[in-house]
Design an enzyme around this catalytic site. Structure first.
Site, short mmCIF file in Angstrom:
data_model
loop_
_atom_site.label_atom_id
_atom_site.label_comp_id
_atom_site.label_asym_id
_atom_site.label_seq_id
_atom_site.Cartn_x
_atom_site.Cartn_y
_atom_site.Cartn_z
N ASN A 1 0.84 -1.20 0.00
CA ASN A 1 0.00 0.00 0.00
C ASN A 1 0.87 1.24 0.00
O ASN A 1 2.11 1.14 -0.01
CB ASN A 1 -0.97 -0.03 1.18
CG ASN A 1 -0.22 -0.04 2.51
OD1 ASN A 1 0.44 0.93 2.86
ND2 ASN A 1 -0.29 -1.16 3.22
N LYS B 1 9.13 -16.94 -10.47
CA LYS B 1 8.38 -15.85 -11.11
C LYS B 1 7.25 -16.40 -11.98
O LYS B 1 7.48 -17.29 -12.80
CB LYS B 1 9.35 -15.02 -11.96
CG LYS B 1 8.70 -13.78 -12.50
CD LYS B 1 9.67 -12.96 -13.33
CE LYS B 1 8.91 -11.87 -14.05
NZ LYS B 1 9.59 -11.40 -15.23
N ASP C 1 -4.02 -9.97 13.52
CA ASP C 1 -4.16 -8.55 13.87
C ASP C 1 -3.14 -8.23 14.97
O ASP C 1 -3.31 -8.63 16.13
CB ASP C 1 -5.59 -8.27 14.33
CG ASP C 1 -5.83 -6.77 14.49
OD1 ASP C 1 -4.94 -6.07 15.04
OD2 ASP C 1 -6.89 -6.29 14.05
N ILE C 2 -2.08 -7.54 14.60
CA ILE C 2 -0.96 -7.31 15.52
C ILE C 2 -1.42 -6.49 16.74
O ILE C 2 -1.14 -6.84 17.89
CB ILE C 2 0.20 -6.58 14.79
CG1 ILE C 2 0.63 -7.40 13.56
CG2 ILE C 2 1.37 -6.33 15.72
CD1 ILE C 2 1.55 -6.67 12.59
N PHE D 1 -4.01 3.34 15.08
CA PHE D 1 -4.31 4.36 14.10
C PHE D 1 -5.46 3.84 13.24
O PHE D 1 -5.61 2.62 13.08
CB PHE D 1 -3.09 4.64 13.21
CG PHE D 1 -2.26 5.80 13.69
CD1 PHE D 1 -1.48 5.69 14.82
CD2 PHE D 1 -2.27 7.01 13.00
CE1 PHE D 1 -0.72 6.76 15.28
CE2 PHE D 1 -1.52 8.08 13.44
CZ PHE D 1 -0.73 7.97 14.57
N LYS E 1 -13.18 0.69 15.71
CA LYS E 1 -11.89 -0.04 15.77
C LYS E 1 -11.33 -0.04 17.19
O LYS E 1 -10.75 -1.03 17.64
CB LYS E 1 -10.87 0.62 14.83
CG LYS E 1 -10.98 0.11 13.41
CD LYS E 1 -9.97 0.70 12.45
CE LYS E 1 -10.32 0.25 11.04
NZ LYS E 1 -9.69 1.00 9.99
O1 PMT Z 1 3.08 6.12 6.47
P1 PMT Z 1 2.45 7.44 6.08
O2 PMT Z 1 2.51 7.69 4.59
O3 PMT Z 1 2.95 8.60 6.89
O4 PMT Z 1 0.89 7.30 6.39
C1 PMT Z 1 0.44 7.19 7.71
C2 PMT Z 1 -0.80 6.29 7.82
C3 PMT Z 1 -1.95 6.89 7.04
C4 PMT Z 1 -0.49 4.89 7.30
C5 PMT Z 1 -1.13 6.22 9.36
O5 PMT Z 1 -1.40 7.51 9.83
C6 PMT Z 1 -2.32 5.33 9.63
O6 PMT Z 1 -3.47 5.74 9.61
N1 PMT Z 1 -2.06 4.03 9.91
C7 PMT Z 1 -3.09 2.99 10.11
C8 PMT Z 1 -3.57 2.49 8.78
C9 PMT Z 1 -4.88 1.70 8.87
O7 PMT Z 1 -5.85 2.06 8.36
O8 PMT Z 1 -4.87 0.69 9.55
P2 PMT Z 1 -6.19 -0.30 9.77
O9 PMT Z 1 -7.45 0.47 9.83
O10 PMT Z 1 -6.06 -1.35 8.76
O11 PMT Z 1 -5.85 -0.83 11.18
C10 PMT Z 1 -6.19 -0.20 12.39
C11 PMT Z 1 -5.08 -0.39 13.37
O12 PMT Z 1 -4.75 -1.78 13.53
C12 PMT Z 1 -3.79 0.28 12.96
O13 PMT Z 1 -3.20 0.75 14.12
C13 PMT Z 1 -2.96 -0.87 12.35
O14 PMT Z 1 -1.56 -0.64 12.51
C14 PMT Z 1 -3.41 -2.05 13.19
N2 PMT Z 1 -3.36 -3.34 12.47
C15 PMT Z 1 -4.16 -3.56 11.38
C16 PMT Z 1 -4.14 -4.80 10.77
C17 PMT Z 1 -3.30 -5.81 11.26
N3 PMT Z 1 -3.26 -6.99 10.69
N4 PMT Z 1 -2.53 -5.56 12.31
C18 PMT Z 1 -2.54 -4.35 12.94
O15 PMT Z 1 -1.80 -4.13 13.90
#
Ligand code: PMT
Length: 396
Positions: free
Chosen positions: A209, A288, A306-307, A323, A337
């Site tokens: 992404n 490949k 989900d970490i 985030f 969330k």
């Molecule tokens: O890196 P930049 O270009 O500066 O951009 C920053 C950002 C937009 C990536 C950042 O500000 C941000 O929003 N990060 C979270 C991205 C997101 O949408 O994550 P999510 O909605 O998929 O997940 C929610 C939370 O769970 C996040 O804290 C994510 O790190 C965590 N997660 C999600 C999936 C997963 N399998 N494991 C996780 O830990």
């Protein structure tokens, strides 16, 4: 503007690294610092006062008997107005003089008369640095509470290689910012994820992404500045490691999960900034994929762990911050969330604001509700988020 309103006297002493002090004036000024330059006579043989005057926008002080000081007390007036005296480069001779309390020129007198902290960035030939006389002076200065930053190792102007090179202006700037940052996370272990993950389809292709890592790296830097011991588990990004931060490079969500779970037990705070792929490829090829063999390949996906949720559910979980990047309904989705992953704090941003650039617009969601922050550079928002975390974890 990380040094807004800070008054810094920059002392420049005689050494070839004096030319780098010109860039340092520019960098300090860019961060909002009010910089007053004072030079030793030796420094003027390397760079002219006019250069520093042009960059700082102020007259440069060169000697004790400067008639511009109305009461002929330049050393008192200049050093009493300062929040920090920074000497860069600090020559062996200058360090020897101030270690022995000499006040034989304006800069040494200001140092002796100061009421503010003193920071030195030594710069000299490696033999001069290693000389036992210099090392005695270094020990004395450290005992006197002087902050010594560097020197670095590497190639020197004289062609020799070793310790003695002045830190680069950008590194000195980081030290100054760290010096002024309130140490709200002093002694805390902070674990951060940043950047995208890369889920391989075959050895050269994958699903990823547009996360640049900037938000997570800004948080790592801000946490380090505020006294934390920072581990940054980073997906593939092209950013330098912030000074003093331990980076653990990973590629896939599974690798990120493993690195985080290993470190989470020792962490006081976990901040999940990474844009982790929710799914990975179940049937990744070890060669490949060829276009002309077997038609359009089918890519089967399986869910990644989900970490954030896994760390939050540990028996002695650190304080967890998530985030959420959404394209709409930010508050509703971010709060959902927060509940689902059982974390006390979520920082919500819209994808058009958060991904990629240097700036962001963030709203913090916690038990008290929504706290919108003014749009700002990512580092500024990172510092505000750290302050908020420090407030919420105050009693832990
Ligand atoms: O890196 P930049 O270009 O500066 O951009 C920053 C950002 C937009 C990536 C950042 O500000 C941000 O929003 N990060 C979270 C991205 C997101 O949408 O994550 P999510 O909605 O998929 O997940 C929610 C939370 O769970 C996040 O804290 C994510 O790190 C965590 N997660 C999600 C999936 C997963 N399998 N494991 C996780 O830990």
């Amino acid at each position: 503007m990380e040094l807004q309103g800070k008054r810094i006297v920059l002392g420049v002493t005689g050494g070839i690294a004096a030319y780098k002090a010109a860039e340092l004036v520019r960098l300090l000024g860019k961060q909002g610092a009010d910089v007053q330059v004072a030079m030793t006579e030796g420094a003027t043989h390397f760079v002219t006062a006019t250069t520093f005057q042009a960059l700082s926008g102020k007259p440069v002080y060169l000697d004790q008997w400067d008639a511009r000081m109305p009461n002929a007390m330049a050393h008192i007036d200049l050093s009493r107005q300062a929040d920090l005296i920074l000497v860069a480069p600090a020559s062996a001779d200058f360090m020897a003089r101030i270690a022995n309390g000499l006040a034989d020129d304006l800069l040494a007198t200001m140092v002796l008369a100061r009421t503010c902290p003193l920071m030195l960035a030594p710069a000299m030939n490696r033999q001069m640095w290693e000389n036992s006389a210099t090392q005695r002076n270094v020990a004395t200065l450290a005992e006197d509470g002087v902050a010594l930053i560097g020197p670095a190792c590497g190639e020197q102007a004289c062609g020799e290689v070793g310790a003695g090179r002045m830190l680069e202006p950008e590194e000195i700037l980081e030290e100054v910012i760290t010096f002024f940052a309130p140490k709200v996370l002093s002694g805390k272990k902070v674990l951060i994820t940043a950047g995208p993950t890369f889920e391989a389809i075959d050895p050269v292709r994958g699903i990823t992404n547009l996360s640049s890592g900037r938000m997570g790296y800004a948080l790592a830097r801000a946490a380090q500045h505020t006294g934390a011991d920072v581990t940054l588990v980073s997906g593939p990004v092209a950013l330098p490691v912030p000074a003093g931060v331990c980076r653990v490079p990973v590629r896939s969500a599974l690798e990120m999960h493993e690195a985080v779970m290993q470190a989470a037990g020792q962490a006081d705070v976990f901040i999940a900034v990474a844009a982790v792929a929710d799914y990975r490829v179940a049937n990744a090829a070890d060669h490949k994929l060829k276009k002309d063999h077997g038609g359009v390949p089918a890519i089967e996906l399986v869910e990644n762990p989900d970490i954030l949720a896994d760390v939050a559910s540990l028996p002695a979980a650190p304080f967890c911050v998530g985030f959420a990047a959404e394209s709409q309904n930010l508050e509703a989705y971010a709060q959902a969330k927060r509940q689902k992953k059982k974390v006390p704090l979520i920082a919500g941003n819209l994808i058009q604001d958060g991904f990629g650039g240097d700036d962001n617009r963030i709203t913090l969601f916690d038990d008290q509700g929504a706290h919108p922050l003014v749009p700002a550079p990512k580092y500024v928002l990172a510092r505000q988020l750290i302050e908020h975390i420090a407030k919420l974890t105050g009693n832990r």
